[in-house]
Design a protein around this motif. Structure first.
Motif, PDB file in Angstrom:
ATOM      1  N   ARG A   1      91.850  57.414  85.951  1.00 22.46           N
ATOM      2  CA  ARG A   1      90.767  56.535  85.503  1.00 22.46           C
ATOM      3  C   ARG A   1      90.827  55.163  86.160  1.00 22.46           C
ATOM      4  O   ARG A   1      89.830  54.445  86.194  1.00 22.46           O
ATOM      5  N   TYR A   2      91.993  54.782  86.639  1.00 21.27           N
ATOM      6  CA  TYR A   2      92.200  53.407  87.082  1.00 21.27           C
ATOM      7  C   TYR A   2      92.394  53.266  88.596  1.00 21.27           C
ATOM      8  O   TYR A   2      92.625  52.163  89.076  1.00 21.27           O
ATOM      9  N   PHE A   3      92.238  54.383  89.327  1.00 25.48           N
ATOM     10  CA  PHE A   3      92.709  54.387  90.713  1.00 25.48           C
ATOM     11  C   PHE A   3      91.950  55.449  91.480  1.00 25.48           C
ATOM     12  O   PHE A   3      91.796  56.577  90.999  1.00 25.48           O
ATOM     13  N   ASP A   4      91.439  55.104  92.677  1.00 28.48           N
ATOM     14  CA  ASP A   4      90.827  56.105  93.544  1.00 28.48           C
ATOM     15  C   ASP A   4      91.068  55.679  94.991  1.00 28.48           C
ATOM     16  O   ASP A   4      91.582  54.584  95.243  1.00 28.48           O
ATOM     17  N   PRO A   5      90.727  56.519  95.967  1.00 32.84           N
ATOM     18  CA  PRO A   5      91.046  56.204  97.377  1.00 32.84           C
ATOM     19  C   PRO A   5      90.487  54.869  97.869  1.00 32.84           C
ATOM     20  O   PRO A   5      91.046  54.260  98.779  1.00 32.84           O
ATOM     21  N   ARG A   6      89.404  54.385  97.270  1.00 31.41           N
ATOM     22  CA  ARG A   6      88.854  53.092  97.692  1.00 31.41           C
ATOM     23  C   ARG A   6      89.764  51.931  97.320  1.00 31.41           C
ATOM     24  O   ARG A   6      89.596  50.817  97.815  1.00 31.41           O
ATOM     25  N   CYS A   7      90.718  52.179  96.431  1.00 30.62           N
ATOM     26  CA  CYS A   7      91.634  51.138  95.952  1.00 30.62           C
ATOM     27  C   CYS A   7      92.938  51.110  96.757  1.00 30.62           C
ATOM     28  O   CYS A   7      93.916  50.483  96.325  1.00 30.62           O
ATOM     29  N   VAL A   8      92.952  51.792  97.905  1.00 34.53           N
ATOM     30  CA  VAL A   8      94.160  51.838  98.736  1.00 34.53           C
ATOM     31  C   VAL A   8      93.917  51.042 100.012  1.00 34.53           C
ATOM     32  O   VAL A   8      92.906  51.242 100.700  1.00 34.53           O
ATOM     33  N   LYS A   9      94.825  50.142 100.335  1.00 29.37           N
ATOM     34  CA  LYS A   9      94.780  49.366 101.576  1.00 29.37           C
ATOM     35  C   LYS A   9      95.954  49.831 102.431  1.00 29.37           C
ATOM     36  O   LYS A   9      97.108  49.497 102.163  1.00 29.37           O
ATOM     37  N   MET A  10      95.651  50.620 103.471  1.00 30.80           N
ATOM     38  CA  MET A  10      96.718  51.269 104.232  1.00 30.80           C
ATOM     39  C   MET A  10      97.539  50.270 105.039  1.00 30.80           C
ATOM     40  O   MET A  10      98.710  50.508 105.323  1.00 30.80           O
ATOM     41  N   ARG A  11      96.957  49.153 105.434  1.00 30.74           N
ATOM     42  CA  ARG A  11      97.724  48.153 106.183  1.00 30.74           C
ATOM     43  C   ARG A  11      97.278  46.749 105.765  1.00 30.74           C
ATOM     44  O   ARG A  11      96.151  46.342 106.003  1.00 30.74           O
ATOM     45  N   LEU A  12      98.204  46.058 105.102  1.00 32.28           N
ATOM     46  CA  LEU A  12      97.928  44.677 104.687  1.00 32.28           C
ATOM     47  C   LEU A  12      98.130  43.748 105.874  1.00 32.28           C
ATOM     48  O   LEU A  12      99.116  43.854 106.584  1.00 32.28           O
ATOM     49  N   SER A  13      97.197  42.792 106.032  1.00 33.12           N
ATOM     50  CA  SER A  13      97.301  41.869 107.161  1.00 33.12           C
ATOM     51  C   SER A  13      97.891  40.522 106.762  1.00 33.12           C
ATOM     52  O   SER A  13      98.324  39.756 107.628  1.00 33.12           O
ATOM     53  N   GLY A  14      97.918  40.220 105.457  1.00 32.24           N
ATOM     54  CA  GLY A  14      98.425  38.940 105.011  1.00 32.24           C
ATOM     55  C   GLY A  14      99.933  38.825 105.155  1.00 32.24           C
ATOM     56  O   GLY A  14     100.658  39.817 105.058  1.00 32.24           O
ATOM     57  N   SER A  15     100.392  37.597 105.358  1.00 33.81           N
ATOM     58  CA  SER A  15     101.833  37.370 105.504  1.00 33.81           C
ATOM     59  C   SER A  15     102.427  36.584 104.335  1.00 33.81           C
ATOM     60  O   SER A  15     103.638  36.391 104.270  1.00 33.81           O
ATOM     61  N   THR A  16     101.582  36.116 103.406  1.00 33.65           N
ATOM     62  CA  THR A  16     102.062  35.403 102.221  1.00 33.65           C
ATOM     63  C   THR A  16     101.566  36.129 100.976  1.00 33.65           C
ATOM     64  O   THR A  16     100.599  36.912 101.029  1.00 33.65           O
ATOM     65  N   LYS A  17     102.239  35.842  99.856  1.00 35.48           N
ATOM     66  CA  LYS A  17     101.831  36.537  98.633  1.00 35.48           C
ATOM     67  C   LYS A  17     100.409  36.173  98.239  1.00 35.48           C
ATOM     68  O   LYS A  17      99.650  37.022  97.756  1.00 35.48           O
TER      69      LYS A  17
END
Length: 731
Positions: free
Chosen positions: A580-596
């Motif tokens: 109910r809380y999660f689907d493939p659109r909620c996945v980021k395969m590669r994060l580009s940010g370097s800070t939290k």
């Protein structure tokens, strides 16, 4: 939310209540059959009474909710429910095992059983006891001049016009019992109905607001006293030989007023002692029940003295309103009122003979009576208001606010029926007045309050207490201080009464000291007289010191960093579905940010694109605020930032992968590779912590982490996490 903005779930509630009533009725037939075999004995009568009360409760709730949806008070719906299920309509329809119906027509003073009418009588006593408790004597005295003049003017003109219409319509004298009794009934007002409308319009403290409430109290008191006098006058008239002994009438008048004022004065004089006596029982529940017992005793004394029971109940409520336990008793009376009050209004509806009510004679007389009585309220109250500093708009607001009739009018009508003063026709006339005054007066007051413009000729400076504000950085801090402050006040012997409006309001009282405070998300605001400000500041200061000591002690016995390590090693064992809380659109395969901060914004954007966030900026701000309290970077390359926020309407989470690792200020100082963002609505967070525990349980396994990092497809990530969560639960 106002009366016109009822959520869709309310209609489902009404349907469920209706179905529940049908279910109760259907499931009860075997029980009725078994008792019916033994004749109409006591057990059978009590069984039928239990069924009647159950049906009344569900019917009253269903119709009350239905009428609130269209902006009318619930009492109108409860009256209609009584008419429909009463002995003159569906109640007398034969059903299996009950040939006369569930609410058979009873021959006598009232058309319902004595047992059922007894419940309505107890309900009337509870209502008037509560009305007395809720009477704000300080406000009443503060506005006693204006409130009394306006209240008396409206009540007297309503009495004169109402009694006149009945006299002409029935072809009887103005001094006939019917004319006098219905004239007294037309004097009554309703405190609750206009108070609710004024509160929703935020005008309860306006000049018109306080005048309407104080005048309504005056008119209800006049109606109650008038009832006592009317009963005495009618008794004197009917016991004579045809003429009226006016000296006897005068004697009855002074006796009734004297008894009422005497008991009221004695009650107010000994209020503190009565309060101390009740407080001696320690338990709030116990002394609240005993307070109700006192009202029942005084109600009986008044009835035996020739006055109405409700007058005794009101006097006892008024007496206890001066004590510091008044608010606590009110709070403990609420469940009883929620049970008994709908029964009263529904039973009053059952007394209405529909065939007579809709006869053209009764309808015409009822409408004429309502128009005359309502006109008397508007002119009789509005006229004096014009002379006391109000302009035309303010006078119209005051007059309209005093039009609705409620519980007092119906109680008087019920007494008239049971005493043989009102027949079915005149009771129908009384019900028409209540319905038309409530249906017409309530929306009219609301429209007048929505009009722009002040109601006074001169600028009004609101009376009342000084405001003392204490501001806090966030809602969690405010809630902590709220709890600590309440604890301090209670330790000082104060009694607290909590009221849930748009914000939470506490009314505090100890003997003669009274003040209130309102809790907002970022501040607490006290309203008090100037003499109490120093005491309030001292209490808040002590509460903050106590909180500070508690926090220091917590720091010495808990180590958040160590707990963070333990959390990352524990798995969630409760069965929990992530779909109910999660689907493939909620996945980021590669994060580009370097800070939290950058990574959190990136994951928030991912949820935005998936349509799971309403207010991006709010979610980002609330998540970063949570991070400032304590980093959610765990060990083993995991971070689980999370927040409860008003920026979402449903719980969701997103997962992202930092393939090269990034600094999330983790507890072990190592780079973070997997970041899971969880967001939940603040008002209804759902299983927020359960989700957090489940995710941590899946990611604590090193094999799972490496498997996720090696994937390149969002769908596989979702399937894998869901499967691993189920496996963890099965182990």
């Amino acid at each position: 939310m106002n009366l016109y903005e009822i959520p869709a779930c309310r209609s489902r509630t009404v349907k469920r209540l209706c179905l529940g009533s049908v279910y109760l009725l259907g499931s009860s037939w075997p029980l009725i059959a078994s008792t019916g075999e033994h004749g109409a004995g006591l057990t059978h009568e009590m069984t039928v009474l239990a069924l009647q009360l159950g049906i009344i409760i569900f019917a009253a709730r269903a119709f009350g909710s239905l009428f609130r949806r269209i902006g009318l008070p619930s009492l109108v719906g409860e009256l209609v429910a009584g008419v429909l299920i009463g002995p003159y309509l569906l109640g007398s329809v034969p059903v299996p095992f009950l040939s006369d119906g569930l609410f058979p027509l009873v021959l006598g003073a009232v058309p319902v059983t004595t047992e059922l009418y007894g419940f309505a009588t107890i309900a009337a006593i509870i209502m008037l006891f509560t009305t007395g408790l809720e009477t704000d004597l300080a406000m009443f005295l503060r506005f006693s001049v204006k409130g009394s003049v306006i209240g008396v003017g409206g009540a007297l003109l309503a009495f004169g016009l109402g009694a006149g219409v009945i006299s002409v319509g029935m072809g009887v004298g103005i001094g006939a019992p019917q004319s006098i009794f219905l004239g007294v009934l037309s004097m009554a007002a309703s405190v609750g109905i206009p108070a609710r409308i004024l509160s929703e319009a935020r005008r309860i403290d306006s000049p018109e607001g306080v005048t309407i409430i104080s005048s309504a109290v005056v008119q209800d008191v006049l109606a109650i006293v008038g009832l006592a006098v009317a009963l005495g006058v009618i008794a004197a008239t009917e016991s004579g030989t045809g003429g009226v002994d006016w000296s006897e009438v005068a004697g009855i008048f002074f006796l009734a007023v004297g008894v009422w004022l005497g008991f009221t004065a004695l009650g107010l004089i000994f209020a503190r002692r009565i309060g101390e006596f009740l407080k001696g029982f320690k338990s709030a529940t116990v002394f609240s029940v005993l307070a109700l017992g006192l009202s029942l005793l005084l109600a009986g004394v008044f009835e035996m003295s020739g006055l109405a029971m409700i007058i005794g109940a009101y006097v006892m409520g008024l007496t206890l309103s001066k004590t510091d336990i008044a608010y606590v008793i009110q709070e403990n009376m609420e469940p009883l009122s929620a049970f008994f009050v709908p029964i009263f209004f529904t039973v009053m509806g059952m007394l209405v003979n529909v065939r007579i009510l809709f006869s053209w004679q009764v309808l015409l007389l009822g409408i004429a009576f309502a128009v005359a009585s309502n006109l008397g309220k508007v002119v009789g109250s509005g006229g004096p208001a014009l002379l006391l500093g109000f302009n035309k708009l303010g006078a119209l607001r005051i007059g309209s606010g005093l039009i609705p009739r409620g519980e007092v009018a119906l109680i008087i009508a019920g007494i008239g029926v049971s005493g043989g003063i009102l027949d079915e026709r005149l009771f129908g006339v009384a019900v028409i007045l209540v319905l038309l005054s409530t249906i017409g007066g309530s929306p009219n007051l609301k429209r007048l309050l929505e009009r722009e413009g002040a109601g006074t000729r001169q600028q009004f400076i609101a009376p009342g207490g000084m405001l003392t504000r204490f501001e806090f950085p966030n809602e969690n801090m405010t809630e902590l201080v709220e709890t600590a402050v309440l604890k301090e006040f209670r330790s000082e012997g104060f009694f607290a009464h909590r009221i849930e409006l748009e914000e939470t309001v506490y009314r505090m009282r100890k003997e003669e000291v009274f003040f209130s405070f309102t809790v907002y998300p970022d501040r607490i605001v006290f309203s008090s007289d100037p003499n109490s400000i120093g005491f309030i500041k001292t209490v808040v200061y002590e509460a903050l010191l106590d909180l500070h000591r508690t926090v220091e002690e917590l720091k010495s016995v808990t180590k958040p960093t160590e707990m963070g390590r333990e959390i990352s090693l524990e798995s969630g064992h409760a069965q929990f579905s992530l779909a109910r809380y999660f689907d493939p659109r909620c996945v980021k395969m590669r994060l580009s940010g370097s800070t939290k901060e950058a990574v959190i914004e990136e994951l928030v954007d991912t949820l935005c694109e998936a349509g799971r966030i309403e207010d991006r900026e709010r979610v980002v701000a609330d998540t970063l605020e949570r991070e400032r309290v304590l980093s959610t970077g765990m060990q083993h390359g995991i971070a689980v930032p999370h927040a409860k926020t008003e920026g979402v309407s449903r719980m969701s989470f997103a997962i992202g992968f930092a393939r090269d690792g990034m600094d999330f200020e983790s507890v072990d100082g190592e780079p973070t590779y997997i970041v899971v963002l969880i967001v939940s609505p603040k008002s209804n967070p759902g299983p927020h912590l359960q989700l957090l525990s489940t995710i941590s349980g899946v990611l604590k396994d090193e094999e799972c982490r490496w498997a996720l990092l090696s994937m390149i497809d969002e769908h596989k990530v979702v399937s894998y996490i869901q499967e691993e969560a189920l496996k963890k639960h099965a182990r």
